[in-house]
Design a protein around this motif. Structure first.
Motif, PDB file in Angstrom:
ATOM      1  N   ALA A   3       0.837  -1.202   0.000  1.00  0.00           N
ATOM      2  CA  ALA A   3       0.000   0.000   0.000  1.00  0.00           C
ATOM      3  C   ALA A   3       0.869   1.247   0.000  1.00  0.00           C
ATOM      4  O   ALA A   3       0.577   2.221  -0.708  1.00  0.00           O
ATOM      5  CB  ALA A   3      -0.927   0.007   1.220  1.00  0.00           C
ATOM      6  N   SER A   7       0.751   3.650  -3.283  1.00  0.00           N
ATOM      7  CA  SER A   7       0.209   4.996  -3.101  1.00  0.00           C
ATOM      8  C   SER A   7       1.277   6.065  -3.322  1.00  0.00           C
ATOM      9  O   SER A   7       0.980   7.136  -3.853  1.00  0.00           O
ATOM     10  CB  SER A   7      -0.448   5.145  -1.728  1.00  0.00           C
ATOM     11  N   LEU A 129      -7.474   4.529  -3.459  1.00  0.00           N
ATOM     12  CA  LEU A 129      -6.466   3.551  -3.027  1.00  0.00           C
ATOM     13  C   LEU A 129      -6.809   2.964  -1.657  1.00  0.00           C
ATOM     14  O   LEU A 129      -6.622   1.778  -1.422  1.00  0.00           O
ATOM     15  CB  LEU A 129      -5.087   4.204  -2.987  1.00  0.00           C
ATOM     16  N   GLU A 133      -6.479  -0.845  -0.102  1.00  0.00           N
ATOM     17  CA  GLU A 133      -5.206  -1.089   0.564  1.00  0.00           C
ATOM     18  C   GLU A 133      -5.293  -0.651   2.026  1.00  0.00           C
ATOM     19  O   GLU A 133      -6.219   0.033   2.415  1.00  0.00           O
ATOM     20  CB  GLU A 133      -4.083  -0.325  -0.156  1.00  0.00           C
ATOM     21  N   THR A 138      -1.208   3.515   2.901  1.00  0.00           N
ATOM     22  CA  THR A 138      -1.742   4.437   1.893  1.00  0.00           C
ATOM     23  C   THR A 138      -1.556   5.879   2.336  1.00  0.00           C
ATOM     24  O   THR A 138      -1.169   6.734   1.536  1.00  0.00           O
ATOM     25  CB  THR A 138      -3.233   4.140   1.634  1.00  0.00           C
TER      26      THR A 138
END
Length: 192
Positions: A3, A7, A129, A133, A138
């Motif tokens: 993540a 991101s 996102l 995630e 993130t």
């Protein structure tokens, strides 16, 4: 970790050519680089924390429909590609706000960035996102991606005093969003 890395990359690309980068360049021509970077970092961390909170709530609500969320996220990324292709411009009002010195530079920069990011494509991309995630990775990754992209603009604004080639940035960012969007749709549809 996935993540965080995803991101960071997505938000870095999303921020390229965004009006926030133009604001960072403008601020960097009038304020110390450190002040601009600190103001941007604080504002970004706050906006993206709210974004991942929204995304996590949406993701938890639809945990059994992850493939649907993936397809929706894919189409959202295709919309981000169109938005990036269309481009952002810094209005005269935003440019004058960037140049105004009212109070501490860090506070002024932070407030301007906070307001500019509300509802911006990087906020929406972070929400998207976070639906899929982990929120912490993130949040940290999206904040880092945006700060890195804006740090480039700060350096350009402070040291070089000229803009990055807009057309190349626009094409690269648009293509990256298309690729991410198509991959999400293909994954959500089970075609991988």
């Amino acid at each position: 970790m996935y993540a965080f890395l995803l991101s960071t990359a997505v938000i870095f690309v999303a921020e390229l050519g965004d009006k926030s980068q133009l604001m960072a360049m403008t601020f960097a021509t009038r304020h110390r680089m450190r002040d601009v970077l600190l103001g941007i970092t604080v504002a970004t961390a706050i906006v993206h924390l709210a974004s991942v909170g929204i995304g996590a709530l949406i993701g938890d609500s639809f945990a059994n429909s992850q493939h649907v969320i993936s397809i929706i996220a894919g189409f959202a990324f295709l919309l981000f590609a169109a938005w990036t292709w269309r481009g952002d411009e810094l209005s005269e009002e935003e440019a004058s706000r960037a140049g105004a010195r009212k109070g501490a530079a860090i506070v002024a920069i932070g407030i301007a960035f906070f307001l500019a990011e509300l509802g911006d494509k990087t906020m929406l991309a972070t929400i998207t996102l976070a639906t899929q995630e982990g929120w912490l990775g993130t949040w940290i990754g999206s904040t880092l991606g945006m700060v890195l992209a804006d740090a480039m603009a700060i350096v350009v604004g402070a040291v070089l005093g000229r803009h990055l080639p807009d057309r190349a940035i626009k094409i690269g960012a648009t293509l990256a969003f298309i690729v991410f969007g198509v991959l999400l749709i293909v994954d959500g549809a089970g075609w991988l």
